[in-house]
Scaffold this active site. Structure first.
Site, PDB file in Angstrom:
ATOM      1  CB  SER A 120       7.168 -34.871   8.765  1.00  5.82           C
ATOM      2  OG  SER A 120       7.376 -34.611   7.428  1.00  5.82           O
ATOM      3  CG  HIS A 121       9.174 -38.478   6.729  1.00  3.44           C
ATOM      4  ND1 HIS A 121       9.572 -37.307   7.314  1.00  3.44           N
ATOM      5  CD2 HIS A 121      10.132 -39.372   6.977  1.00  3.44           C
ATOM      6  CE1 HIS A 121      10.749 -37.499   7.890  1.00  3.44           C
ATOM      7  NE2 HIS A 121      11.116 -38.737   7.703  1.00  3.44           N
ATOM      8  CG  ASP A 288       5.482 -34.878   3.983  1.00  4.04           C
ATOM      9  OD1 ASP A 288       4.724 -33.983   3.555  1.00  4.04           O
ATOM     10  OD2 ASP A 288       6.365 -34.669   4.834  1.00  4.04           O
ATOM     11  CG  ASP A 290       4.445 -32.288   7.376  1.00  3.08           C
ATOM     12  OD1 ASP A 290       4.865 -33.183   6.612  1.00  3.08           O
ATOM     13  OD2 ASP A 290       5.177 -31.391   7.829  1.00  3.08           O
ATOM     14  CG  ASP A 292       6.940 -30.613   5.029  1.00  3.14           C
ATOM     15  OD1 ASP A 292       6.609 -31.798   4.816  1.00  3.14           O
ATOM     16  OD2 ASP A 292       7.636 -30.260   6.007  1.00  3.14           O
ATOM     17  NE  ARG A 293      10.058 -35.257   4.061  1.00  3.31           N
ATOM     18  CZ  ARG A 293      11.006 -36.112   4.373  1.00  3.31           C
ATOM     19  NH1 ARG A 293      11.156 -37.204   3.649  1.00  3.31           N
ATOM     20  NH2 ARG A 293      11.789 -35.894   5.405  1.00  3.31           N
ATOM     21  CE  LYS A 390      10.377 -30.903   3.861  1.00  8.82           C
ATOM     22  NZ  LYS A 390      11.063 -30.721   5.146  1.00  8.82           N
TER      23      LYS A 390
HETATM   24  C1  VG1 Z   1      14.845 -35.387   7.061  1.00  5.77           C
HETATM   25  C2  VG1 Z   1      15.419 -34.900   5.757  1.00  5.77           C
HETATM   26  C3  VG1 Z   1      15.574 -33.388   5.793  1.00  5.77           C
HETATM   27  C4  VG1 Z   1      14.216 -32.749   6.114  1.00  5.77           C
HETATM   28  C5  VG1 Z   1      13.676 -33.325   7.411  1.00  5.77           C
HETATM   29  C6  VG1 Z   1      12.299 -32.811   7.753  1.00  5.77           C
HETATM   30  O1  VG1 Z   1      15.735 -35.115   8.117  1.00  5.77           O
HETATM   31  O2  VG1 Z   1      16.658 -35.510   5.495  1.00  5.77           O
HETATM   32  O3  VG1 Z   1      16.079 -32.950   4.555  1.00  5.77           O
HETATM   33  O4  VG1 Z   1      14.343 -31.356   6.222  1.00  5.77           O
HETATM   34  O5  VG1 Z   1      13.603 -34.737   7.319  1.00  5.77           O
HETATM   35  O6  VG1 Z   1      11.386 -33.109   6.740  1.00  5.77           O
HETATM   36  P1  VG1 Z   1      16.710 -36.214   8.720  1.00  5.77           P
HETATM   37  O7  VG1 Z   1      17.418 -35.536   9.863  1.00  5.77           O
HETATM   38  O8  VG1 Z   1      15.868 -37.364   9.110  1.00  5.77           O
HETATM   39  O9  VG1 Z   1      17.644 -36.596   7.612  1.00  5.77           O
HETATM   40  V1  VG1 Z   1       9.784 -33.342   7.151  1.00  5.77           V
HETATM   41  O10 VG1 Z   1       8.900 -33.333   5.777  1.00  5.77           O
HETATM   42  O11 VG1 Z   1       9.999 -34.895   7.931  1.00  5.77           O
HETATM   43  O12 VG1 Z   1       9.387 -32.225   8.279  1.00  5.77           O
HETATM   44 CO    CO Z   2       6.907 -33.224   6.120  1.00  3.45          CO
END
Ligand code: VG1
Ligand code: CO
Length: 563
Positions: A120-121, A288, A290, A292-293, A390
């Site tokens: 992801s990010h 981001d 992937d 979803d953000r 998302k």
């Molecule tokens: C973070 C965010 C959470 C989100 C998750 C996955 O998790 O706070 O709200 O669902 O990333 O997003 P954490 O445990 O690091 O707070 V993604 O776009 O990284 O799949």
């Molecule tokens: Co993501």
């Protein structure tokens, strides 16, 4: 052609293959270690319930955000799916699928589930992060019951199955068929266009002619941050909807995201913020790695917090054909740390409201039960029950739909919203890569303090502001649909005026610890609604930092990222 052989490879367990908030994420070199990824994939495949496999025609959807090591992982997953008796794997061309696209394809093609290759990010590249996430047949991230089963499997794994002789041409659209030794049916790999199914879904949800007409009159700037969204932006926003050529920035996916954090926030997408300040664009969006953000900016760089964004979309969902058809929204939900703006809309529209722990997997049951239409997280996650992830692009299309219907700018829409519902000021402080020991110590101290017998009723002051504690706990969630209980989901301090301070440790990092501190406060006074969030929330931030001893324990004076 002779059938391809199935090899049984002996292996031993690795420690720490526990999926976090969203899949298993580790540095690339860890995944590249012998057997590491294969162990996890075998554990995943072995934990898919037989009934779900059967109902999903023994088919999985596979794809990811294009980060370093993804191509290798896709080939390995195909070889293991073949060896484990799967009948079909559907893969995005060159392995590319955004996370929402995987969710869409699983649902559209009634697959048994999917495997998403992304961190992801998190940054990518040879020394960046990689990740593997399993989604179930509803298209959503596997719930905790499943991820716990996978984790348990990784602890005792002794062997995995693989067909080393299969290599798939990931570039050519169409099907490739293999005969696997000992299996009655052929194994089929179908390479599909990465965007097509997702585009068709968007056509069902939104009114393309309306958005196209709007984009003929205003300019949009979309920053894919060298992640997976480039092809979606070019195809849908530019080709289909006619956005101008300079709309698409950083739209060539790179396996290291150009060396940046593909994280759409004010810090890591600062370029977009600066471009928006020129005033040439009415809407600025970033995604981001992937997809979803999303981050939403108005002309001049006006920042819409994700907590406000989901509230605005919910309040204006009558502008979106999908919700017009289904007779409005059935329910709203947000993750616990997300600012309370959506709650005000739920109250106003008399729509049921749910509060779940952090992580999109907690929304799935409510959606499947028909109780939830629109939801979001403060972490730039926005979405609806059109899929079970998302969906950054969906958020952008929703904003365009609202701008077209209300004939108003982003800022005007938000100001109107605040005037009607009041404003929740929200901020999040991230302390990335803190040593684990002091981070855990801080969390333990805060938990002890806020769950102590004398905490409720205590007063905390900074400057001329005083807050009285109404409640302190470690958030526990009981899923209203299946009754499953998730404990220790974040330390929460609620004050008598409804303001909240929350502490969590991130579950998506791959090294050390990331501390997240969230502050949420509600304001009805119209005169104060236009003030800067950081100024408004300063007293609460100072109170939170002092009470937690965060600076003293971690040695960090400043957070890495402020949102
Ligand atoms: C973070 C965010 C959470 C989100 C998750 C996955 O998790 O706070 O709200 O669902 O990333 O997003 P954490 O445990 O690091 O707070 V993604 O776009 O990284 O799949
Ligand atoms: Co993501």
């Amino acid at each position: 052609m002779a059938p391809v052989a199935v090899l049984k490879v002996a292996t031993t367990p690795f420690e720490g293959q526990k999926p976090g908030t969203s899949g298993l994420r580790k540095p690339v070199p860890v995944f590249q270690g012998e057997h590491y990824a294969a162990n996890f994939v075998q554990s995943t495949l072995s934990c898919i319930p037989a009934a779900e496999l059967q109902a999903g025609s023994h088919t999985l959807v596979v794809g990811g955000d294009g980060r370093y090591y993804m191509q290798d992982a896709v080939q390995m997953i195909v070889r293991m799916c073949a060896a484990n008796g799967l009948r079909k794997v559907i893969i995005g061309q060159n392995g590319i699928f955004s996370t929402p696209a995987v969710s869409c394809v699983i649902r559209k093609r009634s697959a048994a589930g999917g495997i998403i290759l992304t961190a992801s990010h998190n940054p990518g590249g040879p020394n960046g992060d990689f990740g593997i996430k399993y989604n179930i047949s509803n298209g959503g991230p596997a719930p905790e019951g499943v991820t716990n089963a996978i984790f348990n499997y990784t602890k005792t794994i002794k062997e995995y199955l693989i067909c080393p002789d299969i290599t798939v041409d990931l570039a050519s659209l169409g099907t490739q068929t293999f005969q696997v030794a000992g299996q009655p049916q052929p194994f089929v790999v179908e390479i599909v266009d990465s965007v097509e199914d997702y585009l068709q879904m968007c056509r069902d949800i939104f009114d393309f002619p309306t958005i196209k007409a709007l984009l003929a009159t205003i300019k949009i700037r979309a920053d894919a941050m060298c992640g997976v969204m480039g092809p979606y932006v070019r195809r849908i926003l530019c080709q289909e909807l006619g956005a101008s050529a300079d709309a698409a920035v950083r739209c060539d996916p790179k396996d290291d995201f150009g060396g940046h954090h593909p994280d759409p926030n004010l810090t890591y997408a600062a370029d977009l913020v600066n471009t928006m300040k020129t005033g040439d664009y009415e809407l600025g969006v970033a995604f981001d790695g992937d997809g979803d953000r999303n981050m939403i900016l108005g002309r001049g760089g006006f920042f819409v917090t994700p907590s406000d964004s989901v509230a605005v979309i919910a309040a204006n969902c009558d502008c979106i054909p999908y919700f017009q058809r289904t007779g409005g929204a059935k329910g709203f939900a947000r993750s616990m740390p997300t600012g309370g703006a959506l709650d005000r809309v739920a109250e106003g529209l008399k729509v049921p409201m749910f509060e779940v722990p952090t992580g999109w997997k907690f929304f799935g049951n409510l959606m499947d039960a028909g109780k939830l239409s629109i939801c979001g997280e403060e972490s730039f996650g926005t979405g609806s029950d059109h899929i079970r992830e998302k969906d950054g692009f969906w958020a952008v299309m929703s904003w365009l739909s609202i701008m077209a219907a209300r004939k108003a700018s982003v800022e005007e829409i938000v100001q109107t919203h605040w005037a009607k519902y009041g404003r929740n000021f929200f901020t999040r402080y991230d302390y990335e890569n803190v040593d684990a020991a002091p981070a855990n110590q801080m969390m333990a101290n805060v938990e002890q303090l806020i769950t102590g017998a004398t905490f409720v009723g205590k007063e905390f002051s900074h400057g001329d502001k005083t807050y009285k504690v109404a409640k302190g706990d470690n958030f526990t969630y009981t899923d209203p649909i299946d009754g499953s209980v998730s404990t220790k989901q974040g330390l929460r301090i609620v004050f008598e005026d409804g303001s909240r301070v929350i502490f969590r440790l991130s579950g998506t990092g791959s090294v050390g610890a990331t501390i997240r501190m969230y502050v949420d406060s509600y304001e009805t006074d119209a005169a104060k609604q236009k003030l800067d969030a950081q100024v408004m929330l300063k007293p609460l931030v100072e109170i939170a930092l002092k009470l937690s001893q965060l600076r003293e324990l971690t040695g960090r004076d400043q957070p890495t990222v402020i949102t």
